[in-house]
Design a protein around this motif. Structure first.
Motif, PDB file in Angstrom:
ATOM      1  N   LYS A   1       0.830  -1.216   0.000  1.00  0.00           N
ATOM      2  CA  LYS A   1       0.000   0.000   0.000  1.00  0.00           C
ATOM      3  C   LYS A   1       0.862   1.263   0.000  1.00  0.00           C
ATOM      4  O   LYS A   1       0.559   2.243  -0.683  1.00  0.00           O
TER       5      LYS A   1
ATOM      6  N   ARG B   1      -3.331   4.348  -6.582  1.00  0.00           N
ATOM      7  CA  ARG B   1      -4.035   4.542  -5.320  1.00  0.00           C
ATOM      8  C   ARG B   1      -5.384   5.233  -5.555  1.00  0.00           C
ATOM      9  O   ARG B   1      -6.423   4.813  -5.029  1.00  0.00           O
TER      10      ARG B   1
ATOM     11  N   PHE C   1      -7.836   2.802  -7.248  1.00  0.00           N
ATOM     12  CA  PHE C   1      -8.379   1.822  -6.288  1.00  0.00           C
ATOM     13  C   PHE C   1      -9.398   2.495  -5.365  1.00  0.00           C
ATOM     14  O   PHE C   1     -10.497   1.983  -5.144  1.00  0.00           O
ATOM     15  N   ASP C   2      -9.016   3.637  -4.832  1.00  0.00           N
ATOM     16  CA  ASP C   2      -9.890   4.302  -3.852  1.00  0.00           C
ATOM     17  C   ASP C   2     -11.233   4.676  -4.472  1.00  0.00           C
ATOM     18  O   ASP C   2     -12.280   4.576  -3.830  1.00  0.00           O
TER      19      ASP C   2
ATOM     20  N   ASP D   1     -11.734  -0.428   4.076  1.00  0.00           N
ATOM     21  CA  ASP D   1     -10.540   0.089   3.412  1.00  0.00           C
ATOM     22  C   ASP D   1     -10.806   0.133   1.903  1.00  0.00           C
ATOM     23  O   ASP D   1     -10.811  -0.909   1.230  1.00  0.00           O
TER      24      ASP D   1
ATOM     25  N   THR E   1      -9.024   1.180  -0.486  1.00  0.00           N
ATOM     26  CA  THR E   1      -7.888   0.788  -1.331  1.00  0.00           C
ATOM     27  C   THR E   1      -7.890  -0.733  -1.533  1.00  0.00           C
ATOM     28  O   THR E   1      -7.711  -1.228  -2.651  1.00  0.00           O
TER      29      THR E   1
END
Ligand code: UTP
Length: 419
Positions: free
Chosen positions: A72, A80, A83-84, A249, A251
């Motif tokens: 991560k 990032r 993904f987020d 999470d 991510t």
């Protein structure tokens, strides 16, 4: 054959004569209850599992390789963000549910109540483990403008106490309509000499059958059907005792979506080769976690070219699944592992024996044994100081003291970041 005779036959066959003797001493009602329990137990399975405790576990036939992961901390900004965004969408759309496994006995901690009701001495006034988890969920709800459905798995032993506790504390402000509490199934405990243990209630002592029971219990309890009805697409399953667990999470979730996998997990690097955690690997081409007790020392110490442990990605009970994956696993049979534990019991003279050393075996299936039903798993390496502060032992490593320190340090860092 009447039920009593049937029970006695079975007890004789499996050399449980102490229970036959006990039967004669009980009143009619107690006898009936015990007989009913005996006739439900699969003695063949229990004795087979007991006999397996005498055998060494070998991985000779298996091809074991390290498993790929993404770190991560080393993701590019674009990666990032991608993904987020993917993860956030799912949560915002109400397609995400969380399951907390709270059916464990917490024997190492030596606390008598359900672990979630244990108060960690943080910030002077303390916080219950359930409260810490709820705070994390509430924060996610606020961030993603939703209310995440939360399912709590208890054991037959601790269900009532858990429900009463959460009711008393009004679910620490969580909307009760979004909380479902369900119980998991049990397996009998067995002494080192192969005899089943008798409890104070003159019944055979049973205990929850491990966190691997989560999948089938989700189905049997109707929770899986409920999730489907709600349109849930992703399910996070985590433990009750990691005070830095991140239950939403984005991510991790986005990475799972981007990699098009059915299961994903967050890991942290093993602190040292001897640390008592399971590690990820690929066994015969499938994802797998090898428990600390089952990983040969030589492999535990192997390092790669960069000096990192080859089998160093620890499983921290931070797992994510598509709803289809849960459905699939809930119909499979998981293997059982044995755990050597301290369990009190009533002896033949009616005295309670409280052991000081482990005296019995508990059979448990493990949540991660389901990974091998899949070809791939997406692993996201988190950071120990951000993601992992378990409350396992009374003292020393992974104890309330270490968890308190890690928890307070984490939150101090968050506050400093905001200033
Ligand atoms: P552990 O395997 O660490 O067990 O559970 P435990 O009960 O907390 O502690 P010991 O080993 O008796 O000291 C990891 C997670 O799985 C849950 C626990 O509640 C914890 O969140 N669990 C474990 C269950 O829900 N059911 C079980 O049968 C076993």
């Amino acid at each position: 054959m009447d039920k009593k005779k049937e029970a006695i036959e079975v007890l004789k066959e499996y050399e449980q004569n102490h229970i036959i003797k006990l039967l004669d001493k009980l009143d009619e009602q107690q006898q009936e209850e015990l007989i009913e329990q005996i006739n439900k137990i699969d003695f063949h399975q229990i004795m087979e599992l007991y006999n397996n405790t005498k055998k060494e576990i070998e991985f000779k036939e298996s091809k074991i390789e390290p498993l790929k992961y993404l770190d991560k901390a080393k993701l590019s900004e674009n990666q990032r963000k991608k993904f987020d965004k993917l993860g956030t969408e799912v949560i915002k759309n109400g397609q995400y549910a969380v399951v907390t496994m709270a059916g464990g006995q917490g024997t190492r901690l030596g606390y008598s109540g359900p672990k979630g009701t244990f108060k960690l001495d943080v910030y002077g006034k303390g916080k219950y483990l359930f409260e810490i988890l709820i705070d994390d969920l509430k924060e996610a709800n606020q961030k993603y403008n939703t209310t995440i459905p939360w399912y709590i798995m208890t054991s037959i032993e601790n269900n009532k106490e858990t429900v009463d506790f959460l009711e008393k504390h009004e679910y620490f402000g969580y909307d009760k309509n979004y909380v479902t509490i369900f119980t998991q199934s049990e397996m009998p405990l067995i002494r080192e000499d192969g005899k089943l243990l008798i409890g104070k209630d003159y019944k055979i002592k049973e205990a929850s059958d491990g966190n691997g029971g989560t999948y089938s219990s989700l189905r049997a309890s109707g929770c899986l059907a409920d999730m489907k009805e709600k349109g849930i697409k992703w399910v996070f399953i985590g433990g009750v005792d990691n005070v830095l667990l991140k239950m939403a999470d984005v991510t991790l979730l986005g990475m799972a979506i981007a990699q098009d996998v059915q299961i994903a997990s967050k890991s942290v690097v093993k602190a040292n080769p001897q640390e008592r955690v399971g590690v990820f690997c690929k066994m015969n081409g499938h994802p797998k976690v090898i428990e600390y007790a089952e990983l040969p020392t030589k492999m535990a110490e192997q390092r790669d070219r960069n000096g990192e442990l080859k089998y160093g990605e620890s499983h921290i009970m931070c797992n994510l699944y598509t709803i289809d994956a849960i459905e699939k696993i809930s119909n499979e049979i998981l293997m059982y592992h044995s755990a050597h534990k301290k369990n009190s019991y009533i002896d033949e003279n009616g005295n309670e024996i409280i052991p000081e050393e482990p005296n019995s075996y508990k059979f448990e299936s493990f949540i991660f044994d389901a990974f091998e039903f899949f070809d791939n798993i997406a692993i996201l390496r988190g950071k120990r100081e951000d993601d992992f502060a378990p409350v396992k032992n009374k003292e020393g490593v992974d104890s309330p003291k270490t968890a308190k320190e890690l928890y307070e340090k984490f939150w101090n860092r968050q506050e400093n970041k905001q200033e």
